[in-house]
Design a protein around this motif. Structure first.
Motif, PDB file in Angstrom:
ATOM      1  N   VAL B  33       1.871 -11.686   8.404  1.00 63.64           N
ATOM      2  CA  VAL B  33       1.069 -10.480   8.443  1.00 63.64           C
ATOM      3  C   VAL B  33       1.408  -9.608   7.247  1.00 63.64           C
ATOM      4  N   GLN B  34       0.453  -9.374   6.421  1.00 63.22           N
ATOM      5  CA  GLN B  34       0.683  -8.510   5.268  1.00 63.22           C
ATOM      6  C   GLN B  34      -0.143  -7.250   5.450  1.00 63.22           C
ATOM      7  N   ILE B  35       0.520  -6.172   5.773  1.00 57.76           N
ATOM      8  CA  ILE B  35      -0.191  -4.907   5.931  1.00 57.76           C
ATOM      9  C   ILE B  35      -0.032  -4.097   4.664  1.00 57.76           C
ATOM     10  N   PHE B  36       1.177  -4.134   4.126  1.00 62.98           N
ATOM     11  CA  PHE B  36       1.467  -3.335   2.942  1.00 62.98           C
ATOM     12  C   PHE B  36       1.635  -4.231   1.727  1.00 62.98           C
ATOM     13  N   ASP B  37       1.221  -3.716   0.613  1.00 58.74           N
ATOM     14  CA  ASP B  37       1.387  -4.410  -0.651  1.00 58.74           C
ATOM     15  C   ASP B  37       2.761  -4.014  -1.197  1.00 58.74           C
ATOM     16  N   ARG B  38       3.747  -4.868  -0.937  1.00 60.24           N
ATOM     17  CA  ARG B  38       5.131  -4.514  -1.285  1.00 60.24           C
ATOM     18  C   ARG B  38       5.320  -4.404  -2.792  1.00 60.24           C
ATOM     19  N   HIS B  39       4.543  -5.188  -3.518  1.00 62.38           N
ATOM     20  CA  HIS B  39       4.678  -5.140  -4.970  1.00 62.38           C
ATOM     21  C   HIS B  39       4.161  -3.808  -5.507  1.00 62.38           C
ATOM     22  N   LEU B  40       3.043  -3.369  -4.941  1.00 64.10           N
ATOM     23  CA  LEU B  40       2.505  -2.069  -5.337  1.00 64.10           C
ATOM     24  C   LEU B  40       3.469  -0.956  -4.957  1.00 64.10           C
ATOM     25  N   LYS B  41       4.091  -1.104  -3.809  1.00 65.34           N
ATOM     26  CA  LYS B  41       5.046  -0.082  -3.362  1.00 65.34           C
ATOM     27  C   LYS B  41       6.207   0.025  -4.346  1.00 65.34           C
ATOM     28  N   ARG B  42       6.618  -1.103  -4.888  1.00 60.20           N
ATOM     29  CA  ARG B  42       7.679  -1.077  -5.911  1.00 60.20           C
ATOM     30  C   ARG B  42       7.245  -0.284  -7.119  1.00 60.20           C
ATOM     31  N   LYS B  43       6.010  -0.539  -7.524  1.00 57.61           N
ATOM     32  CA  LYS B  43       5.475   0.167  -8.693  1.00 57.61           C
ATOM     33  C   LYS B  43       5.408   1.670  -8.414  1.00 57.61           C
ATOM     34  N   GLN B  44       4.960   1.996  -7.201  1.00 55.47           N
ATOM     35  CA  GLN B  44       4.852   3.418  -6.846  1.00 55.47           C
ATOM     36  C   GLN B  44       6.217   4.070  -6.825  1.00 55.47           C
ATOM     37  N   ARG B  45       7.213   3.319  -6.389  1.00 51.38           N
ATOM     38  CA  ARG B  45       8.560   3.886  -6.347  1.00 51.38           C
ATOM     39  C   ARG B  45       9.152   3.987  -7.750  1.00 51.38           C
ATOM     40  N   ASP B  46       8.765   3.068  -8.627  1.00 53.81           N
ATOM     41  CA  ASP B  46       9.149   3.201 -10.037  1.00 53.81           C
ATOM     42  C   ASP B  46       8.623   4.528 -10.580  1.00 53.81           C
ATOM     43  N   ARG B  47       7.366   4.801 -10.267  1.00 55.34           N
ATOM     44  CA  ARG B  47       6.763   6.043 -10.736  1.00 55.34           C
ATOM     45  C   ARG B  47       7.443   7.246 -10.085  1.00 55.34           C
ATOM     46  N   ALA B  48       7.734   7.118  -8.790  1.00 53.16           N
ATOM     47  CA  ALA B  48       8.369   8.226  -8.078  1.00 53.16           C
ATOM     48  C   ALA B  48       9.727   8.567  -8.688  1.00 53.16           C
ATOM     49  N   ALA B  49      10.397   7.552  -9.247  1.00 54.14           N
ATOM     50  CA  ALA B  49      11.710   7.796  -9.857  1.00 54.14           C
ATOM     51  C   ALA B  49      11.571   8.780 -11.022  1.00 54.14           C
ATOM     52  N   GLY B 257       6.809   8.774  -3.612  1.00 55.12           N
ATOM     53  CA  GLY B 257       6.458   7.352  -3.577  1.00 55.12           C
ATOM     54  C   GLY B 257       5.830   6.963  -2.261  1.00 55.12           C
ATOM     55  N   GLU B 258       5.112   7.892  -1.654  1.00 54.62           N
ATOM     56  CA  GLU B 258       4.564   7.636  -0.319  1.00 54.62           C
ATOM     57  C   GLU B 258       3.049   7.496  -0.345  1.00 54.62           C
ATOM     58  N   THR B 259       2.503   7.100  -1.480  1.00 57.73           N
ATOM     59  CA  THR B 259       1.041   6.975  -1.532  1.00 57.73           C
ATOM     60  C   THR B 259       0.600   5.619  -0.984  1.00 57.73           C
ATOM     61  N   ASN B 260      -0.688   5.525  -0.749  1.00 53.54           N
ATOM     62  CA  ASN B 260      -1.284   4.382  -0.059  1.00 53.54           C
ATOM     63  C   ASN B 260      -0.902   3.034  -0.685  1.00 53.54           C
ATOM     64  N   ALA B 261      -0.381   2.152   0.127  1.00 54.48           N
ATOM     65  CA  ALA B 261      -0.044   0.815  -0.374  1.00 54.48           C
ATOM     66  C   ALA B 261      -0.521  -0.249   0.607  1.00 54.48           C
ATOM     67  N   LEU B 262      -1.625   0.047   1.275  1.00 57.21           N
ATOM     68  CA  LEU B 262      -2.162  -0.937   2.214  1.00 57.21           C
ATOM     69  C   LEU B 262      -2.803  -2.084   1.454  1.00 57.21           C
ATOM     70  N   VAL B 263      -2.654  -3.273   1.981  1.00 49.21           N
ATOM     71  CA  VAL B 263      -3.264  -4.430   1.321  1.00 49.21           C
ATOM     72  C   VAL B 263      -4.784  -4.301   1.341  1.00 49.21           C
ATOM     73  N   ASN B 264      -5.314  -3.800   2.450  1.00 51.34           N
ATOM     74  CA  ASN B 264      -6.768  -3.724   2.609  1.00 51.34           C
ATOM     75  C   ASN B 264      -7.378  -2.441   2.077  1.00 51.34           C
ATOM     76  N   ARG B 265      -6.644  -1.737   1.241  1.00 53.11           N
ATOM     77  CA  ARG B 265      -7.176  -0.471   0.768  1.00 53.11           C
ATOM     78  C   ARG B 265      -8.332  -0.720  -0.194  1.00 53.11           C
ATOM     79  N   ILE B 266      -9.185   0.276  -0.302  1.00 50.35           N
ATOM     80  CA  ILE B 266     -10.203   0.232  -1.350  1.00 50.35           C
ATOM     81  C   ILE B 266      -9.551   0.817  -2.590  1.00 50.35           C
ATOM     82  N   LYS B 267      -9.642   0.116  -3.696  1.00 53.50           N
ATOM     83  CA  LYS B 267      -8.768   0.437  -4.811  1.00 53.50           C
ATOM     84  C   LYS B 267      -9.223   1.618  -5.647  1.00 53.50           C
TER      85      LYS B 267
END
Lengths: 87, 336
Positions: B33-49, B257-267
């Motif tokens: 089950v993939q709900i969140f895009d973990r790779h995108l979350k990494r990128k978002q956390r890079d930005r959050a840093a 770093g808490e922005t949307n990272a859902l796999v099914n999001r509209i981009k």
């Protein structure tokens, strides 16, 4: 000189508790490539600036070690390197 | 939308745990089950840093509150593992609590870890030996039975396999080790959820998931029990943060770093939909002084790895004294 400094940077604490994230088997430090190697699954994880990166996506499959002919070829080559086996 | 996602997730999780044939690598990491895009979350956390605000009162309060729990226990925690989320706030707030000697800091974002490493020299020396690593909570690279305490502050709500991540944390703990986590709960950003839904309905004639499904309070206890922790404890806190405008709220989320990272999001997000969301938000929820409140619900979870010294209920049927005898002994005056 810089290279030599970078190699020893991984702390003792980390080397004691880190394992492969996928197989949970012990890791080996490879000083030449500055990476952590999981022998169980043949994957190397980079150490960047003293920080080991153990996210599965960062890992690289080690191709050189895996011989296409299977185990027999692999062991033969190892014998060669050790100098213990016959030619 | 959220509710729908939640039930969907739960049914699919249930299905997964019962099927064995088509799920060959059905170990605890074999989540399909993939709900969140973990790779995108990494990128978002890079930005959050890079956007991090060290004076973020929400993050600091949660980190402080979480660590406060260490003062309630007599046990000390020489080796501590700190998982992703508000890593940097945790490091600053430790201040000798729990007698931590070795602190291992882990995050999925390299930039975030690097930030913590660089910030280390600015901290007053408190004799904590810190080590840093990049890792994924879903694939915890920690040897079994090696740490005394696992802290996770506002990070685990982004894992696809929360029970799996918690089970791995439990395995990493020594017997009688403590698991301490704070996650955002289902009431979080309820105003934004409503505003988003209304604006999307109005402008685009339908809704898409903009805000992730979050665990409810009642799920937290089940999660702890399911992960095999003993003496589980759950409590909830609600924080209201006030912003000058809805856009400021989004900036804050981005910095955390808490922005949307859902796999099914509209981009993409259409500009007028975004503006409509802000307008709806302001008209529905703005306070009298013009500020905009946002609710953050934080679920604090504590659990211990099993150890024989812990209190537990006796085995069924192991009683040697009849309740009638007890009643005769103690309750004689009342019953007769």
């Amino acid at each position: 000189m810089v290279r030599a400094n970078r190699v020893v940077e991984i702390s003792k604490t980390l080397s004691e508790i880190l394992v492969c994230p996928l197989s949970k088997q012990p890791l080996r430090v490879c000083e030449k490539s500055n990476s952590l190697i999981s022998d169980a699954i043949g994957v190397s994880f980079p150490i960047v600036d003293g920080i080991p990166c153990l996210v599965p996506k960062d890992g690289k499959i080690i191709e050189a070690e895996v011989s296409r002919d299977g185990d027999s070829a692999n062991t033969k080559r190892r014998y060669h390197q050790d100098g213990t086996g016959g030619s | 939308m959220n509710r729908l996602n939640g039930t969907l997730l739960r049914t699919s999780l249930r299905r997964r745990s019962f099927s064995t044939a088509d799920n060959v690598d059905g170990n605890l990491q074999g989540s399909k089950v993939q709900i969140f895009d973990r790779h995108l979350k990494r990128k978002q956390r890079d930005r959050a840093a890079w956007l991090i605000n060290r004076k973020d009162s929400l993050v600091n309060t949660v980190a402080d509150n979480l660590l406060d729990r260490l003062e309630d226990v007599k046990k000390t925690f020489p080796t501590t593992l700190c998982l992703g989320g508000s890593l940097e706030a945790i490091r600053r707030s430790v201040r000798g609590r729990g007698a931590i000697q070795k602190l291992i800091m882990m995050d999925s974002s390299y930039d975030m870890v690097k930030l913590c490493k660089d910030a280390e020299k600015d901290l007053a020396s408190d004799n904590i030996e810190t080590s840093f690593m990049v890792g994924d909570e879903e694939y915890l690279p920690i040897q079994a039975s090696s740490v005394d305490l696992v802290i996770s502050c506002l990070g685990l709500h982004w894992t696809n396999d929360l029970p799996g991540a918690m089970i791995q944390s439990r395995l990493a703990l020594k017997p009688d080790g403590l698991f301490l986590a704070a996650i955002f709960g289902g009431e979080t950003l309820k105003e934004l959820r409503i505003a988003c839904t209304i604006a999307h309905m109005e402008r685009e004639g339908g809704v898409s998931p903009r805000i992730s499904p979050l665990a409810q309070v009642r799920d937290a206890g089940n999660l702890l029990t399911r992960a095999g922790f003993t003496l589980p404890g759950v409590d909830v806190d609600e924080y209201q943060v006030r912003y000058n405008s809805a856009l400021e709220l989004i900036e804050h989320l981005r910095a955390m770093g808490e922005t949307n990272a859902l796999v099914n999001r509209i981009k993409f997000l259409k500009k007028d939909t975004a503006l409509a969301t802000a307008a709806v938000y302001e008209s529905m929820f703005a306070a009298e002084d013009g500020t905009i409140p946002a609710t953050f619900q934080v679920i604090y979870m504590t659990g211990w790895r099993e150890h024989e010294s812990q209190q537990k209920a006796k085995r069924r049927g192991s009683a040697t004294v009849s309740f009638q005898d007890i009643q005769k002994e103690f309750g004689a005056g009342e019953t007769t």
